[in-house]
Design an enzyme around this catalytic site. Structure first.
Site, short mmCIF file in Angstrom:
data_model
loop_
_atom_site.label_atom_id
_atom_site.label_comp_id
_atom_site.label_asym_id
_atom_site.label_seq_id
_atom_site.Cartn_x
_atom_site.Cartn_y
_atom_site.Cartn_z
N TYR A 76 -8.86 155.61 14.79
CA TYR A 76 -8.50 156.10 13.45
C TYR A 76 -9.44 155.51 12.38
O TYR A 76 -9.45 155.96 11.24
CB TYR A 76 -7.06 155.77 13.07
CG TYR A 76 -5.99 156.33 13.99
CD1 TYR A 76 -6.31 157.29 14.95
CD2 TYR A 76 -4.68 155.90 13.92
CE1 TYR A 76 -5.34 157.79 15.81
CE2 TYR A 76 -3.69 156.40 14.77
CZ TYR A 76 -4.04 157.34 15.71
OH TYR A 76 -3.07 157.82 16.56
N LYS B 248 -4.61 150.99 19.77
CA LYS B 248 -4.90 151.73 21.00
C LYS B 248 -6.37 151.59 21.42
O LYS B 248 -7.25 151.51 20.56
CB LYS B 248 -4.57 153.22 20.81
CG LYS B 248 -3.22 153.46 20.14
CD LYS B 248 -2.83 154.92 20.06
CE LYS B 248 -1.60 155.09 19.19
NZ LYS B 248 -1.86 155.29 17.78
N ASP C 93 1.76 152.03 13.22
CA ASP C 93 1.00 152.56 14.36
C ASP C 93 -0.43 152.89 13.91
O ASP C 93 -0.63 153.69 13.00
CB ASP C 93 1.66 153.85 14.87
CG ASP C 93 0.96 154.41 16.09
OD1 ASP C 93 1.28 153.98 17.21
OD2 ASP C 93 0.06 155.27 15.92
N HIS D 193 -5.09 154.97 24.87
CA HIS D 193 -4.89 156.11 23.97
C HIS D 193 -4.80 157.45 24.71
O HIS D 193 -3.96 158.29 24.39
CB HIS D 193 -6.04 156.14 22.96
CG HIS D 193 -5.72 156.82 21.67
ND1 HIS D 193 -6.28 156.45 20.47
CD2 HIS D 193 -4.92 157.88 21.37
CE1 HIS D 193 -5.82 157.23 19.51
NE2 HIS D 193 -5.00 158.10 20.03
N1 NAP Z 1 -1.33 158.76 20.63
C1 NAP Z 1 -1.90 159.84 20.14
O1 NAP Z 1 -2.75 160.47 20.78
C2 NAP Z 1 -1.51 160.32 18.78
C3 NAP Z 1 -1.85 161.63 18.37
C4 NAP Z 1 -1.42 162.06 17.12
C5 NAP Z 1 -0.70 161.21 16.30
N2 NAP Z 1 -0.41 159.92 16.70
C6 NAP Z 1 0.33 158.98 15.82
O2 NAP Z 1 1.49 159.64 15.32
C7 NAP Z 1 1.47 159.64 13.90
C8 NAP Z 1 2.18 160.85 13.35
O3 NAP Z 1 1.57 162.05 13.76
P1 NAP Z 1 0.70 162.97 12.78
O4 NAP Z 1 0.02 162.13 11.80
O5 NAP Z 1 -0.09 163.85 13.68
O6 NAP Z 1 1.74 163.93 12.09
P2 NAP Z 1 3.22 163.89 11.48
O7 NAP Z 1 3.66 162.53 11.18
O8 NAP Z 1 4.03 164.78 12.33
O9 NAP Z 1 2.95 164.71 10.13
C9 NAP Z 1 2.12 164.22 9.14
C10 NAP Z 1 1.96 165.32 8.10
O10 NAP Z 1 3.23 165.58 7.47
C11 NAP Z 1 3.12 165.30 6.07
N3 NAP Z 1 4.40 164.67 5.68
C12 NAP Z 1 4.79 163.39 5.92
N4 NAP Z 1 6.04 163.18 5.46
C13 NAP Z 1 6.44 164.34 4.92
C14 NAP Z 1 7.64 164.75 4.27
N5 NAP Z 1 8.65 163.90 4.10
N6 NAP Z 1 7.73 166.03 3.83
C15 NAP Z 1 6.69 166.90 4.00
N7 NAP Z 1 5.53 166.57 4.61
C16 NAP Z 1 5.41 165.30 5.06
C17 NAP Z 1 1.92 164.39 5.91
O11 NAP Z 1 1.32 164.54 4.64
P3 NAP Z 1 1.06 163.32 3.62
O12 NAP Z 1 0.39 162.18 4.36
O13 NAP Z 1 0.18 163.95 2.61
O14 NAP Z 1 2.42 162.94 3.09
C18 NAP Z 1 1.01 164.93 7.01
O15 NAP Z 1 0.34 166.11 6.57
C19 NAP Z 1 -0.03 159.59 13.59
O16 NAP Z 1 -0.29 159.30 12.24
C20 NAP Z 1 -0.48 158.56 14.59
O17 NAP Z 1 -0.14 157.26 14.15
C21 NAP Z 1 -0.80 159.48 17.94
#
Ligand code: NAP
Length: 293
Positions: free
Chosen positions: A55, A80, A50, A111
């Protein structure tokens, strides 16, 4: 002890396209980190990535895909359309394809239901997402550059308005929304189910500095089952029939985030209840979106 397995589940979207249940998130990954993370993910059984033009890392993602030995049709790529590009959808998509070095993306999402002239503008033309959607529809129907189209951050009201609009005849396959045990959004989830629109749960771990990793219920369930707290959250999302896109740039986490297990009914329900006890808590509120309408 529960059995952790590499999750190979796929869902069939409302247009027949299949999507792997778990994908790699890449928000806040630099192009170099997105390259490394995508490469690691593809080497470790991921088939779903994704990204988004906003980004700034599509080139990194594209480089890793180009270098991988996996056939293109076995990788599901989402990107997106950004808020400032609603008036130039096809140009923005072409730019994303160029950066990704791809002929098509599997899923193209609006998005946000927000259309701004520039990054600094107030959201001036909120209602224009219907016109934006019609442009995506046209590209989808041409059958070349996108396999499926969907939306992100749409409320029930905005989606219903979209579906009721004249000239709209393609139902989004997905609404990508923030979803985790502190933001379960039951009403929106059941509305989307009734329309055959899948949820992609973003920020499934609660994003950076997540309060979920300090949550007593999550910690207890992880300890009891001898798994990582992240695996509890990702398994819960899949068990809820969501697509889920945890982001990490660390090899061990990228690997373990793809391994899920079946939660007992009791643990599943306990996670569902966190929202009522401690939540709801939105971790991603950029300020320009109206979640109430
Ligand atoms: N459509 C939208 O508007 C929108 C908005 C937000 C996000 N997204 C998408 O959703 C994805 C995920 O959301 P997100 O990036 O906000 O947050 P997330 O996946 O909920 O959390 C990411 C955080 O958790 C840490 N992490 C990952 N695996 C872990 C584990 N096994 N144990 C402990 N910590 C862990 C990561 O650190 P490290 O990287 O240092 O491991 C990072 O700090 C995004 O990357 C993006 O692709 C879309």
């Amino acid at each position: 002890m529960v059995e952790l397995k590499v999750n190979t589940k796929k869902y069939k979207l409302n247009n027949g396209v299949e999507i792997p249940a778990i994908g790699l998130g890449t928000w806040r990954s630099s192009p170099e980190d997105a390259y490394k993370a995508t490469k690691l993910a593809l080497e470790n059984s991921y088939h779903h990535i994704d990204t988004a033009s906003a980004y700034g890392n599509e080139e990194g993602v594209g480089k890793a895909i180009a270098e991988s030995k996996i056939p293109r049709e076995d990788i599901f790529v989402t990107t997106k359309l950004w808020n400032t590009d609603h008036d130039k959808v096809e140009e923005a998509l072409d730019e994303s394809l160029k950066k990704l070095k791809l002929d098509y993306v599997d899923l193209y999402l609006v998005h946000w239901p927000v259309n701004t002239d520039s990054e600094d503008d107030e959201p001036t033309k909120h209602e224009d997402y219907v016109e934006t959607w019609k442009k995506l529809q046209k590209i989808y129907k041409e059958g070349k550059k996108v396999k499926a189209i969907g939306v992100s951050n749409f409320t029930e009201k905005k989606l219903q308005k979209l579906l009721d609009s004249e000239g709209v005849d393609v139902v989004p396959v997905i609404n990508q929304i923030e979803a985790h045990p502190l933001l379960t959004q039951p009403q929106l989830v059941s509305y989307l189910k009734s329309k055959d629109i899948y949820i992609t749960a973003y920020s499934p771990l609660g994003s950076d500095d997540s309060p979920l990793f300090k949550n007593e219920t999550v910690i207890k369930i992880a300890e009891k089952n001898k798994v990582e707290p992240a695996q509890v959250l990702i398994s819960w999302a899949v068990q809820r029939n969501s697509i889920v896109i945890p982001k990490s740039v660390h090899e061990e986490r990228i690997k373990s985030n793809l391994e899920t297990f079946t939660l007992s009914n009791e643990d599943f329900e306990a996670l569902n209840e966190i929202n009522e006890k401690d939540g709801p808590k939105r971790t991603n509120d950029p300020g320009f979106n109206n979640y109430n309408d």
